[in-house]
Design an enzyme around this catalytic site. Structure first.
Site, PDB file in Angstrom:
ATOM      1  N   CYS A  17      15.373  -2.580 -12.745  1.00 40.99           N
ATOM      2  CA  CYS A  17      15.361  -1.715 -11.566  1.00 40.99           C
ATOM      3  C   CYS A  17      15.098  -0.273 -11.976  1.00 40.99           C
ATOM      4  O   CYS A  17      14.963   0.050 -13.154  1.00 40.99           O
ATOM      5  CB  CYS A  17      16.682  -1.811 -10.814  1.00 40.99           C
ATOM      6  SG  CYS A  17      18.092  -1.227 -11.774  1.00 40.99           S
ATOM      7  N   CYS A  20      17.345   1.261 -14.544  1.00 36.36           N
ATOM      8  CA  CYS A  20      16.991   0.965 -15.938  1.00 36.36           C
ATOM      9  C   CYS A  20      15.937   1.951 -16.440  1.00 36.36           C
ATOM     10  O   CYS A  20      15.996   2.414 -17.580  1.00 36.36           O
ATOM     11  CB  CYS A  20      16.454  -0.463 -16.052  1.00 36.36           C
ATOM     12  SG  CYS A  20      17.641  -1.744 -15.606  1.00 36.36           S
ATOM     13  N   ASP A 424     -12.943   2.032   1.186  1.00 39.12           N
ATOM     14  CA  ASP A 424     -14.211   1.870   0.486  1.00 39.12           C
ATOM     15  C   ASP A 424     -15.146   1.238   1.519  1.00 39.12           C
ATOM     16  O   ASP A 424     -14.683   0.664   2.507  1.00 39.12           O
ATOM     17  CB  ASP A 424     -14.029   0.958  -0.727  1.00 39.12           C
ATOM     18  CG  ASP A 424     -15.336   0.682  -1.435  1.00 39.12           C
ATOM     19  OD1 ASP A 424     -16.093   1.640  -1.638  1.00 39.12           O
ATOM     20  OD2 ASP A 424     -15.602  -0.483  -1.750  1.00 39.12           O
ATOM     21  N   ASP A 615     -12.001  -3.275  -2.571  1.00 34.89           N
ATOM     22  CA  ASP A 615     -12.190  -4.644  -3.074  1.00 34.89           C
ATOM     23  C   ASP A 615     -12.834  -4.706  -4.440  1.00 34.89           C
ATOM     24  O   ASP A 615     -13.004  -5.773  -5.003  1.00 34.89           O
ATOM     25  CB  ASP A 615     -13.046  -5.453  -2.090  1.00 34.89           C
ATOM     26  CG  ASP A 615     -14.512  -5.025  -2.119  1.00 34.89           C
ATOM     27  OD1 ASP A 615     -14.772  -3.824  -2.346  1.00 34.89           O
ATOM     28  OD2 ASP A 615     -15.384  -5.885  -1.910  1.00 34.89           O
ATOM     29  N   ASP A 619     -12.444   0.588  -7.264  1.00 31.79           N
ATOM     30  CA  ASP A 619     -11.325   1.005  -6.403  1.00 31.79           C
ATOM     31  C   ASP A 619      -9.974   0.827  -7.077  1.00 31.79           C
ATOM     32  O   ASP A 619      -8.947   1.233  -6.527  1.00 31.79           O
ATOM     33  CB  ASP A 619     -11.321   0.174  -5.103  1.00 31.79           C
ATOM     34  CG  ASP A 619     -12.633   0.269  -4.349  1.00 31.79           C
ATOM     35  OD1 ASP A 619     -13.165   1.380  -4.256  1.00 31.79           O
ATOM     36  OD2 ASP A 619     -13.115  -0.773  -3.863  1.00 31.79           O
TER      37      ASP A 619
END
Length: 727
Positions: A17, A20, A424, A615, A619
């Protein structure tokens, strides 16, 4: 004189977490010789910059082990496979036994004479669950105690150990507690909550594991070997051994190994990983090539100009790593409150015990213990521990059923705050498939003849523009003729003889280089010009097609006061055309992956909460750096792994649904936390005996357990409402 600083990527096991992350950074940062530490929880690693003359990697490893974590080597990113296997095994061991304990406690009503035996059975079964299912939580809670911090693990340990401890006392000293009507046990409270938390951790780990695969997928883009030209011939070598000025041959379908400049030959290169453009780029002598791009036609000899970590691809990999590590750390509301709540509950319980010992009625010890345990049980943070994970689990399940794959709960908390969405263009707002959208013929020439001649030549070409023309012509029933003397000029056009006439098909510049004058087309997309016997006869306007649901998606985003923006590597005309069709007023063209990242940071620096929708590999860095990254499933694996949310089926309207789901989820989490704390705030004073002197009212442990269970049920039931929310 100090030596040069060295940076190593140190792999660390056992981090679970944000607490940590802070602990490792704080402890390692205090080690002499270490100048900086940046922990990346997504890759279970820390970028440690240190002076090797003062401290070495063995010293760093020892410090990691000393503070309770596991040193797992350097430089190579590690996955969460071991963690996932641990939680899966723990859940498999704990869940069936927890169910048996639950049945004994809540369902099976045994005669009084068998109660003591039942309690002993439940005690040993609960110990089994707490050891095999909960020991990792108890270890973290113990580390929290040693480091004077607290989180949900602390709350879980406090609640389950309090319930178990009291129940064990009732079991061992059964007759004593029976005499004072205190014989109810709460073993189910311990084991059921541990089982729920294990399930949540397993799902969280599986989602996080996908993020670590993005960097490996990027690394796999560049080929492992390359063909080097030497004085005595060609030789295949490992790409990692290539040096600047090496001359390399690449054949059609091959990948470019390192950045370089074309020395001989010509061809077309698919650079969609960098620009997002679906049309291959023509390459001639003197033009640049980039590692990871693909030669689609022709053969090239190129000289290496950048190798290793200096290539453009390596820069993208570095950007993805950096963006992932620099994401803002959003603390869960329950964790924030727990740092105050846990010490407060312990103080209240201790004060209650002391006050009852001093002022309480006879029997003093029994009544004091009763009040002390009642406070701990009613304050048991079971509902608090369930508040966020149950909402997240239900929401992610609902999202999956809607074609929305959410990587983690933090994303669900953030997406509803987005006020700007960067798209995009290619493959995101458009299909990525080229289509003829406009046809113009010269005066005195028929469209049928234009289609017939153009398609006859383009049938012999593999270029995406050619395929679009052929598909359009076939749809119109064009006649395909045989072609003689066919010639393909990479990146320019094709020519040949049809019915004894010389036909040219290609770029405007291609026609001009063959002494053919043609008018400039006003179409915003790509153009395919046609000439017959040296005379211009027509032009095709070819463009990427806008997705069917994109217009509606953009309109809905605007209604939600979210600003849509297009940032694309494509040419200005194509980007403007798509923006106008979608009624988007803010758009940018010809932007590199680095440029997208810079624009994103510019928006964020201005106070915007930014989502990125993409995609492609180009990107990936922006997806990782954005507040929320939406990756379209039809894109690259790298994009999907870098994003926070994957949109299945390339339906853009699911972006809107994901944002709505986020808003509903955050509202449910807040409601859950309210109900979780409501019981504590109202019932802790009652359990402590605040109303006993005046009204003789007190809360027995059994009723405290009922209230605690009811709070958990209310939280889970409230979370289940997410299943029926309209998106």
């Amino acid at each position: 004189m100090s030596s040069k600083l060295v940076e190593k990527n140190v792999n660390i096991g056992g981090m679970t977490c944000a607490a940590c992350v802070r602990r490792v950074e704080k402890k390692l940062g205090k080690v002499e010789g270490i100048s900086s530490v940046a922990v990346n929880l997504a890759t279970n690693s820390a970028a440690v910059e240190y002076d090797p003359a003062v401290v070495d990697i063995d010293d760093i490893a020892q410090e990691i082990e000393r503070i309770g974590y596991v040193y797992k080597g350097v430089d190579k990113d590690i996955s969460d496979d071991e963690t996932e296997a641990y939680y899966a095994k723990s859940l498999k061991l704990a869940a069936p036994v927890a169910f048996i304990v639950f049945l004994f406690s809540m369902v099976i009503m045994l005669p009084h004479k068998y109660m003591q035996i039942t309690n002993w059975v439940m005690m040993f079964l609960s110990l089994y669950v707490m050891y095999f299912g909960g020991r990792s939580f108890y270890k973290i809670a113990w580390k929290n105690l040693k480091n004077r911090t607290s989180d949900m693990n602390t709350l879980l340990a406090l609640g389950t150990l309090s319930a178990f401890g009291y129940s064990a006392a009732v079991t061992i000293f059964h007759d004593f507690f029976m005499q004072h009507n205190m014989a109810h046990v709460y073993y189910d409270a311990s084991v059921v909550i541990i089982t729920f938390i294990l399930l949540g951790k397993l799902l969280e780990t599986r989602a996080k594991k996908k993020a670590a695969g993005a960097i490996e997928a990027l690394l796999n883009l560049a080929p492992k070997t390359a063909t080097v030209i030497e004085n005595d011939g060609e030789r295949e070598v490992a790409a990692s051994t290539l040096k600047i000025d090496d001359v390399i041959r690449v054949k059609p379908g091959g990948s470019i190994a390192v950045d370089g400049i074309v020395e001989h030959g010509q061809g077309s290169v698919d650079e969609s990983m960098l620009t997002g453009e679906s049309v291959p780029v023509s390459k001639r002598v003197g033009e640049s090539l980039y590692a990871g791009t693909i030669l689609t036609s022709g053969t090239l000899l190129y000289k290496a100009t950048s190798v290793g970590t200096d290539t453009v691809l390596a820069g993208i990999i570095k950007a993805v790593k950096g963006a992932t590590a620099s994401k803002p750390r959003v603390q869960r509301m329950a964790d924030q409150v727990s740092s105050v709540f846990v010490p407060a509950v312990i103080l209240i319980a201790g004060a209650t015990l002391g006050l009852w010992m001093i002022f309480g009625p006879e029997p003093v010890l029994t009544n004091s213990l009763l009040a002390f345990v009642s406070v701990l049980i009613v304050a048991c943070p079971c509902a608090m521990g369930l508040a966020t994970p149950t909402a997240v689990m239900v929401a992610t399940g609902r999202g999956a059923s809607e074609g929305i794959l959410v990587k983690n709960g933090e994303t669900l908390e953030k997406a509803c705050k987005v006020n700007r969405v960067i798209f995009d263009k290619t493959g995101t707002l458009t299909t990525g498939k080229l289509r003829v959208e406009d046809v113009h013929t010269a005066v005195g020439y028929t469209e049928d003849k234009l289609l017939s001649y153009a398609a006859s030549l383009e049938t012999l070409s593999e270029h995406p523009l050619a395929k679009a023309v052929v598909a359009f012509a076939n749809g119109k029933g064009a006649v395909i003729h045989s072609v003689e003397n066919f010639i393909n000029i990479d990146g320019e056009g094709v020519k040949g003889r049809i019915e004894g006439r010389e036909v040219l098909v290609g770029k405007l510049e291609f026609l001009k280089s063959n002494d053919v004058e043609a008018p400039q087309s006003g179409f915003s997309g790509s153009h395919v010009y046609v000439a017959v016997d040296g005379v211009y006869v027509g032009v095709f306007g070819v463009a990427d097609t806008v997705k069917e649901d994109a217009v509606d998606t953009v309109a809905k985003l605007k209604k939600m006061n979210i600003v849509p923006v297009i940032i694309s590597g494509d040419n200005a005309k194509s980007v403007k055309s798509v923006a106008e069709k979608l009624d988007i007023y803010e758009y940018f063209s010809g932007v590199s992956p680095k440029g997208k990242l810079e624009k994103l940071h510019e928006y964020r620096n201005n106070g915007d909460v930014v989502a990125m929708v993409g995609d492609g590999i180009n990107d990936a860095a922006a997806l990782a750096a954005s507040d929320v990254g939406f990756a379209m499933s039809g894109g690259t694996e790298v994009a999907m792994q870098s994003g926070d949310i994957t949109i299945i089926g390339d339906k853009t309207d699911r972006i809107v649904k994901a944002i709505k789901l986020s808003g509903y989820t955050l509202a449910i989490i807040r409601e859950n936390l309210f109900w979780a704390f409501f019981y504590n705030i109202v019932l802790i004073p009652l359990a402590a005996g605040a109303f006993y002197p005046a009204f003789g009212i007190r809360l027995m442990p059994m009723y405290a357990g009922v209230a605690m269970a009811f709070s958990s049920v209310s939280v889970v039931s409230n979370s289940l409402r997410l299943k029926i929310k309209k998106l």
